[in-house]
Design an enzyme around this catalytic site. Sequence first.
Site, PDB file in Angstrom:
ATOM      1  CG  HIS A   1      -2.129  -0.977   1.118  1.00 12.66           C
ATOM      2  ND1 HIS A   1      -1.859  -2.217   1.438  1.00 12.66           N
ATOM      3  CD2 HIS A   1      -3.408  -0.477   1.134  1.00 12.66           C
ATOM      4  CE1 HIS A   1      -3.213  -2.962   1.283  1.00 12.66           C
ATOM      5  NE2 HIS A   1      -3.939  -1.654   1.206  1.00 12.66           N
TER       6      HIS A   1
ATOM      7  CG  ASN B   1       4.509  -4.218   2.901  1.00 13.19           C
ATOM      8  OD1 ASN B   1       3.976  -2.910   2.989  1.00 13.19           O
ATOM      9  ND2 ASN B   1       3.674  -5.027   2.580  1.00 13.19           N
TER      10      ASN B   1
ATOM     11  CG  ASP C   1      16.516  20.303  -0.641  1.00 13.13           C
ATOM     12  OD1 ASP C   1      15.433  20.837  -1.240  1.00 13.13           O
ATOM     13  OD2 ASP C   1      17.222  21.371   0.008  1.00 13.13           O
TER      14      ASP C   1
ATOM     15  CG  ASP D   1       8.416  22.088  -6.613  1.00  9.57           C
ATOM     16  OD1 ASP D   1       8.873  22.109  -5.381  1.00  9.57           O
ATOM     17  OD2 ASP D   1       7.747  23.147  -6.993  1.00  9.57           O
TER      18      ASP D   1
ATOM     19  CD  GLN E   1       8.336  24.992  -2.349  1.00 10.53           C
ATOM     20  OE1 GLN E   1       9.038  23.954  -2.669  1.00 10.53           O
ATOM     21  NE2 GLN E   1       7.800  25.912  -2.818  1.00 10.53           N
TER      22      GLN E   1
ATOM     23  CD  GLU F   1      11.090  21.537  -0.716  1.00 10.40           C
ATOM     24  OE1 GLU F   1      12.114  21.639  -1.504  1.00 10.40           O
ATOM     25  OE2 GLU F   1      10.013  21.515  -0.786  1.00 10.40           O
TER      26      GLU F   1
END
Length: 260
Positions: free
Chosen positions: A98, A129, A228, A237, A247, A251
């Site tokens: 999932h 998983n 990043d 992005d 951002q 990031e």
Amino acid sequence: MAPQQPLTLEEEQLLLGNPSEATTSESNYNNFLMLKPQYTLSYSRDRGTPNWVSWHVSREWMGNAARQDNFRSDPKLPEGWYRVTASSYSGSGFDRGHNTPSADRTSSEEDNSATFLMTNMIPQAPKNNQEAWANLEDYTRDLVQDGMEVYVVMGSYGEGGTGSNGSARTIDQGRVTVPSRIWKVLVVLQQGDDDLQRITFDTRVIAVDVPNTNTVRSDWGSYRTTVDAIESATGYDLLSALPAQLQQVLEGRTDTGPVK
């Protein structure tokens, strides 16, 4: 100031932005936008998997609905496209992994059932998983139980992973690509309103990038990275709905917070 209009469920799932500028045009077959009340995704027809999936985890989405386990093809894919089936992963050595977890959508049987569409799945190494990824999913829900809400974007990239039967680049007679890496970004907030406006320079952002192999460590925290770095690997992005300076700061940081 006028009160903010309530978000639609589809807007809620895509609050952080559209990482690949996916569209609903059928000609955009490897970056096809699918808006669902429970999550939003960019689908790749050629890979047979989502590129990324975006969703919101909050107490409103969690209840007592049972796990439906009704893996099935997604009828919302355009006519003529190959539809991955519940048995497409059979015997491959990879789990039907999932993206949006079943346990993140237990407010109703309908919401839980939506997580079993095959457009929400990737071929995932069982240990990845069931251990590292499951631990991160559990931690996300623990945060919500502790009074937080979390916006999540998850995706995969590359080609070739190692499952319980060894390495493979594709499964289902070449129609489903096995990714080599699986990543996730979590933006963690105190429960509240006007969520996008409440993301600040102090907001916790967790980014992980994990190899899709059966030898991964169960400790997801050891795979932390920066947003990043994920953007560099994928070309996406992420967090594009945020102001540029915000951002840039969020990031560029690697999370050092608790892992359980």
